[in-house]
Design a protein around this motif. Sequence first.
Motif, PDB file in Angstrom:
ATOM      1  N   THR A  85       0.826  -1.204   0.000  1.00  0.00           N
ATOM      2  CA  THR A  85       0.000   0.000   0.000  1.00  0.00           C
ATOM      3  C   THR A  85       0.861   1.255   0.000  1.00  0.00           C
ATOM      4  OG1 THR A  85      -1.786  -1.132   1.172  1.00  0.00           O
ATOM      5  CG2 THR A  85      -1.781   1.274   1.244  1.00  0.00           C
ATOM      6  N   VAL A  86       1.890   1.274   0.846  1.00  0.00           N
ATOM      7  CA  VAL A  86       2.759   2.450   0.943  1.00  0.00           C
ATOM      8  C   VAL A  86       3.503   2.678  -0.363  1.00  0.00           C
ATOM      9  CG1 VAL A  86       4.790   3.411   2.098  1.00  0.00           C
ATOM     10  CG2 VAL A  86       3.004   2.290   3.439  1.00  0.00           C
ATOM     11  N   VAL A  87       4.083   1.607  -0.923  1.00  0.00           N
ATOM     12  CA  VAL A  87       4.835   1.750  -2.168  1.00  0.00           C
ATOM     13  C   VAL A  87       3.911   2.166  -3.310  1.00  0.00           C
ATOM     14  CG1 VAL A  87       6.194   0.500  -3.902  1.00  0.00           C
ATOM     15  CG2 VAL A  87       6.663   0.180  -1.474  1.00  0.00           C
ATOM     16  N   GLY A  88       2.712   1.575  -3.353  1.00  0.00           N
ATOM     17  CA  GLY A  88       1.761   1.943  -4.391  1.00  0.00           C
ATOM     18  C   GLY A  88       1.395   3.420  -4.344  1.00  0.00           C
ATOM     19  N   SER A  89       1.174   3.940  -3.136  1.00  0.00           N
ATOM     20  CA  SER A  89       0.815   5.360  -3.009  1.00  0.00           C
ATOM     21  C   SER A  89       1.974   6.260  -3.408  1.00  0.00           C
ATOM     22  CB  SER A  89       0.366   5.665  -1.573  1.00  0.00           C
ATOM     23  OG  SER A  89       1.436   5.510  -0.658  1.00  0.00           O
ATOM     24  N   LYS A  90       3.197   5.839  -3.114  1.00  0.00           N
ATOM     25  CA  LYS A  90       4.364   6.644  -3.494  1.00  0.00           C
ATOM     26  C   LYS A  90       4.562   6.641  -5.010  1.00  0.00           C
ATOM     27  CE  LYS A  90       6.975   6.508   0.825  1.00  0.00           C
ATOM     28  NZ  LYS A  90       6.992   7.988   0.967  1.00  0.00           N
ATOM     29  N   ILE A  91       4.302   5.503  -5.633  1.00  0.00           N
ATOM     30  CA  ILE A  91       4.393   5.456  -7.095  1.00  0.00           C
ATOM     31  C   ILE A  91       3.349   6.382  -7.716  1.00  0.00           C
ATOM     32  CG2 ILE A  91       4.015   3.985  -9.116  1.00  0.00           C
ATOM     33  CD1 ILE A  91       5.293   1.695  -7.544  1.00  0.00           C
ATOM     34  N   GLY A  93       2.031   8.960  -6.429  1.00  0.00           N
ATOM     35  CA  GLY A  93       2.357  10.349  -6.126  1.00  0.00           C
ATOM     36  C   GLY A  93       3.626  10.850  -6.786  1.00  0.00           C
ATOM     37  N   GLY A  94       4.254  10.002  -7.605  1.00  0.00           N
ATOM     38  CA  GLY A  94       5.474  10.409  -8.291  1.00  0.00           C
ATOM     39  C   GLY A  94       6.690  10.482  -7.385  1.00  0.00           C
ATOM     40  N   ASN A  95       6.628   9.764  -6.280  1.00  0.00           N
ATOM     41  CA  ASN A  95       7.728   9.815  -5.303  1.00  0.00           C
ATOM     42  C   ASN A  95       8.185   8.401  -4.950  1.00  0.00           C
ATOM     43  OD1 ASN A  95       9.529  11.069  -3.519  1.00  0.00           O
ATOM     44  ND2 ASN A  95       8.087  10.914  -1.809  1.00  0.00           N
ATOM     45  N   ALA A  96       8.325   7.570  -5.974  1.00  0.00           N
ATOM     46  CA  ALA A  96       8.674   6.171  -5.751  1.00  0.00           C
ATOM     47  C   ALA A  96      10.092   6.032  -5.212  1.00  0.00           C
ATOM     48  CB  ALA A  96       8.556   5.385  -7.054  1.00  0.00           C
ATOM     49  N   PRO A  97      10.305   5.146  -4.236  1.00  0.00           N
ATOM     50  CA  PRO A  97      11.678   4.852  -3.824  1.00  0.00           C
ATOM     51  C   PRO A  97      12.417   4.132  -4.945  1.00  0.00           C
ATOM     52  CG  PRO A  97      10.142   3.350  -2.772  1.00  0.00           C
ATOM     53  CD  PRO A  97       9.314   4.347  -3.500  1.00  0.00           C
ATOM     54  N   ASP A  98      13.730   4.125  -4.869  1.00  0.00           N
ATOM     55  CA  ASP A  98      14.529   3.430  -5.882  1.00  0.00           C
ATOM     56  C   ASP A  98      14.580   1.931  -5.617  1.00  0.00           C
ATOM     57  OD1 ASP A  98      15.634   5.810  -7.398  1.00  0.00           O
ATOM     58  OD2 ASP A  98      16.293   6.288  -5.362  1.00  0.00           O
ATOM     59  N   VAL A  99      14.664   1.579  -4.334  1.00  0.00           N
ATOM     60  CA  VAL A  99      14.789   0.173  -3.921  1.00  0.00           C
ATOM     61  C   VAL A  99      13.781  -0.095  -2.822  1.00  0.00           C
ATOM     62  CG1 VAL A  99      16.325  -1.548  -2.847  1.00  0.00           C
ATOM     63  CG2 VAL A  99      17.255   0.074  -4.519  1.00  0.00           C
ATOM     64  N   ASP A 332       9.897   3.111 -11.455  1.00  0.00           N
ATOM     65  CA  ASP A 332       9.599   4.530 -11.309  1.00  0.00           C
ATOM     66  C   ASP A 332      10.561   5.266 -10.398  1.00  0.00           C
ATOM     67  OD1 ASP A 332       7.493   4.181 -12.996  1.00  0.00           O
ATOM     68  OD2 ASP A 332       5.930   4.317 -11.487  1.00  0.00           O
ATOM     69  N   GLY A 333      11.589   4.577  -9.899  1.00  0.00           N
ATOM     70  CA  GLY A 333      12.595   5.246  -9.093  1.00  0.00           C
ATOM     71  C   GLY A 333      13.386   6.239  -9.932  1.00  0.00           C
ATOM     72  N   LYS A 334      13.940   7.252  -9.283  1.00  0.00           N
ATOM     73  CA  LYS A 334      14.616   8.322 -10.008  1.00  0.00           C
ATOM     74  C   LYS A 334      16.073   8.009 -10.327  1.00  0.00           C
ATOM     75  CE  LYS A 334      11.645  12.004  -8.166  1.00  0.00           C
ATOM     76  NZ  LYS A 334      10.688  11.094  -7.513  1.00  0.00           N
TER      77      LYS A 334
END
Length: 443
Positions: A85-91, A93-99, A332-334
Amino acid sequence: MTTQRRTTTTLACCTALVLALGATACGGPVATAGGGDKALNGQTITVAGVWSGTEQKNFQKVLDAFTEKTGAKTQFVSTGDNVSTVVGSKIEGGNAPDVVMVPQVGVLQQFAKKDWLEPLSRTTEKSVDTNYAPVWKEYGSVGGDFYGLYFKAAHKSTVWYSPDALDQAGVKPPKSYAQMLKSGQTVADSGLSAFSVAGEDGWTLTDWFENIYLSQAGPEKYDQLAAHKIKWTDPTVVQALTTLGKLFADKQLIAGGQKGALSTDFPGSVEKVFGPEPESAMVYEGDFVAGIAKDQFGKNPGTDLSFFPFPAVEGGEAPVVSGGDAAVVLKDGKNQKAAQKFLEYLASPEAAEVWAGAGGFLSPNKKVDPAAYGDDTSREIAKSLTDAGDSVRFDMSDQAPAAFGGTKGAGEWKILQDFLRDPSDPRATAGLLEDAAAKSYEG
């Protein structure tokens, strides 16, 4: 796998790990992050995972070692238990973690099917092919693509005991499941209950079942049941429940009987063996039991507490059930380049030895120097895990949809709690498990 399930305690004999000098307070080998070319200077990667507390602090030592080696900065984001859920919301929101450090096979597969993951580099894949048993790559792969590097593992086939309690009862660590119950009866006759069972936490009951099932039915059936290719009404499931039910039904063997077990959570089950007022001689759960016993009750592995492998059932092989956290790279990580380099580092023995020196850690990497672990008990457990090779099987409930294998008060957890309360009808329990499994797999 919940954070509690993985545990937040350590087996550390060290209080500090001096990375720059590559020395540990445990007297282990040099675990240096030096020798890097700082090729990633100016870059930053964000790593998300469920870890908090001591686990997060120890993982930070690995992140710091990577920074020292490559120049890349790192940020850790704790997700709590609900990783997807947390990772999905970050993706979104355009703020996906890299790992992301993924704690369940089922979640890794979910991420891959949603097309969130980038296949890992050939360098990482080659390290895993060389230094890991093939089963770990299989658990990290979906549809033929390798997405998940298992960095931290758990050994969930260990029975922990008080040496004093067994000595006073005149029994030795058993070699078979039947012998374990017989020894438990001798312990009970001496005044302590044999086992402390954490029935309030349904996940511990799934682990009991999985060890019995893997040993009794064998790895092929285990894999089939884990994938729901056979039904939970299969005779092998009924047989394993019957075996488990004999323990659950014996009020002399379990601290407080069924009622007492159902009101005991996992930390409480450890306390009943290693706390100030012991009620039991043994507690079954993973290698993380030792961390709680040491940190909360001052018990030292090898002297105040010890373990024996979960014993073979009815002529089967001794089971090795594991769990673990797999590192994945998000599309989607930067900063995918630095993220891939980080996973190449995590695949090295060097990275594992940083955390091994801090304690509370096992690596599936066969090239990790045993001397990196802080005590003989940790070394013995780590060797057992790597020596098991392809016979290791991942926690079955962690491979299932969460609605069946990972939800408090529902699915397998709840049904096995009800079975602990009344273990008289294994066949009916198997039917309930199949009904719940079928609905969750269809969903």
